[in-house]
Scaffold this active site. Structure first.
Site, PDB file in Angstrom:
ATOM      1  N   LYS A 201       0.860  -1.189   0.000  1.00  0.00           N
ATOM      2  CA  LYS A 201       0.000   0.000   0.000  1.00  0.00           C
ATOM      3  C   LYS A 201       0.891   1.232   0.000  1.00  0.00           C
ATOM      4  O   LYS A 201       1.687   1.443   0.911  1.00  0.00           O
ATOM      5  CB  LYS A 201      -0.921   0.004   1.225  1.00  0.00           C
ATOM      6  CG  LYS A 201      -1.849   1.199   1.272  1.00  0.00           C
ATOM      7  CD  LYS A 201      -2.762   1.144   2.485  1.00  0.00           C
ATOM      8  CE  LYS A 201      -3.682   2.337   2.553  1.00  0.00           C
ATOM      9  NZ  LYS A 201      -4.568   2.292   3.747  1.00  0.00           N
ATOM     10  N   LYS A 263      -2.223  -1.541  -3.698  1.00  0.00           N
ATOM     11  CA  LYS A 263      -3.081  -0.365  -3.646  1.00  0.00           C
ATOM     12  C   LYS A 263      -2.217   0.889  -3.743  1.00  0.00           C
ATOM     13  O   LYS A 263      -1.233   0.994  -3.012  1.00  0.00           O
ATOM     14  CB  LYS A 263      -3.869  -0.365  -2.320  1.00  0.00           C
ATOM     15  CG  LYS A 263      -4.828   0.789  -2.142  1.00  0.00           C
ATOM     16  CD  LYS A 263      -5.523   0.708  -0.791  1.00  0.00           C
ATOM     17  CE  LYS A 263      -6.486   1.874  -0.606  1.00  0.00           C
ATOM     18  NZ  LYS A 263      -7.151   1.840   0.723  1.00  0.00           N
TER      19      LYS A 263
END
Length: 341
Positions: A201, A263
């Site tokens: 992320k 992400k």
């Protein structure tokens, strides 16, 4: 002039031929629908920065989800908008067995037992400073304390598992949290509960509309006289780094993650490809709020053909190696795929 005997266009000239030779396919089974839930009754509110995305109160949640169930969307990802009066510096509401997330999970498991529920595990929806961890003061000033945060995340994970969440999805990026959560789940008899780690992320600028959706507000408020960092760069990944993502994924798999996630999505397709090639494990990608907002805005203005561009972006994630996609377009995509047969 001589003409080539090999003509790739021959395999593109008919729809049936293109179907036969397609290298990747997109189906409803690839879709996870993120949902925003709010306190109150008989209310839905549109997220201003995410056209078409709505926050829903629990009494309207079943009706909101029913179309997804009928279309066969396999899983939902839940994100709560915690009222400001229930937020504090430690994110204690995350461990409340009667919090919004737990009540939503119980309701959805009762109404739609066939749909998988993915629970976001992080403290930013619950802290009054908007960070994914707890603040501590040390030699280098106020910082997000890794190990104290992990202890809270463990309790949050157990709380969600007891409420019926099928997949714990830690999105905080604290070191060691996957192993600690896995050990706690197993010790409490939740060995069947899966972990989908937000393993790679990034500290991205594409999350802004999401913060609006969950009411996280701006970072940098000062609870209890402490001034927290103004961004999340000390725990989320540097967008410049690619090899580091592989190290993060390897650590989380070693600690017991069942699935991993990258992400954001479109700016990080190279990361998706590298993760899938290196590890060959179930790999997911999040088409985040900023990506959605750009596309949805262009579609509403008639600048892009929504029927085509939504499926094209999702197919791009599949081509990069993703097993599935968290996308706010899940409902529209499922409807379009059904229409196409």
């Amino acid at each position: 002039m001589p003409f080539p005997t090999t003509r790739p266009r021959r395999n593109r000239q008919d729809a049936w031929t293109r179907r036969l030779v397609a290298e990747n396919r997109l189906s409803v089974d690839d879709l996870i629908w993120p949902l925003f839930i709010i306190e109150g009754t008989n209310t839905t509110t549109e997220v201003a920065s995410m056209p078409g995305v709505r926050r829903v109160t629990l009494d309207r949640l079943a009706a909101h989800v029913e179309p997804a169930a009928k279309l066969g969307i396999p899983a939902l990802a839940l994100f709560p908008m915690t009222p400001p009066e229930r937020k504090d510096a430690e994110g204690t509401e995350s461990g409340n067995p009667d919090n919004l997330m737990c009540r939503a999970a119980s309701l959805l498991k009762r109404e739609f037992p066939e749909i998988g529920l993915i629970g976001d595990v992080a403290l930013d929806p619950y802290t009054d400073h908007g960070h994914d961890g707890v603040l501590r003061e040390g030699r280098q000033g106020v910082h997000i304390h890794n190990d104290d945060t992990v202890a809270v995340l463990v309790e949050q994970s157990l709380n969600q598992a007891r409420a019926g969440i099928d997949v714990i999805a830690p999105s905080d990026m604290m070191d060691g949290r996957i192993g600690a959560i896995r050990a706690a789940l197993d010790a409490e008899g939740f060995g069947h509960t899966r972990i989908m780690s937000y393993a790679a992320k990034y500290a991205s600028a594409f999350y802004g509309p999401f913060r609006d959706a969950v009411g996280a507000g701006k970072l940098g408020s000062a609870p209890a006289g402490l001034t927290p960092p103004s961004d999340k760069k000390t725990y989320q990944m540097d967008p410049a780094n690619s090899d580091e993502a592989l190290r993060e994924v390897a650590m989380d798999l070693d600690e017991g993650a069942d699935m991993v996630m990258v992400k954001p999505g479109m700016p990080y397709l190279d990361i998706v490809r590298r993760v899938k090639d290196r590890f060959g494990v179930p790999t997911f990608v999040y088409q985040v709020s900023g990506e959605y907002a750009m596309l949805a805005g262009a579609i509403r203005n008639g600048w892009l053909d929504g029927d085509r561009v939504i499926l094209e972006t999702l197919l791009g994630f599949k081509r990069a190696g993703a097993n599935g996609v968290l996308t706010y377009f899940a409902l529209e995509a499922a409807e379009r795929l059904r229409a196409l047969g």
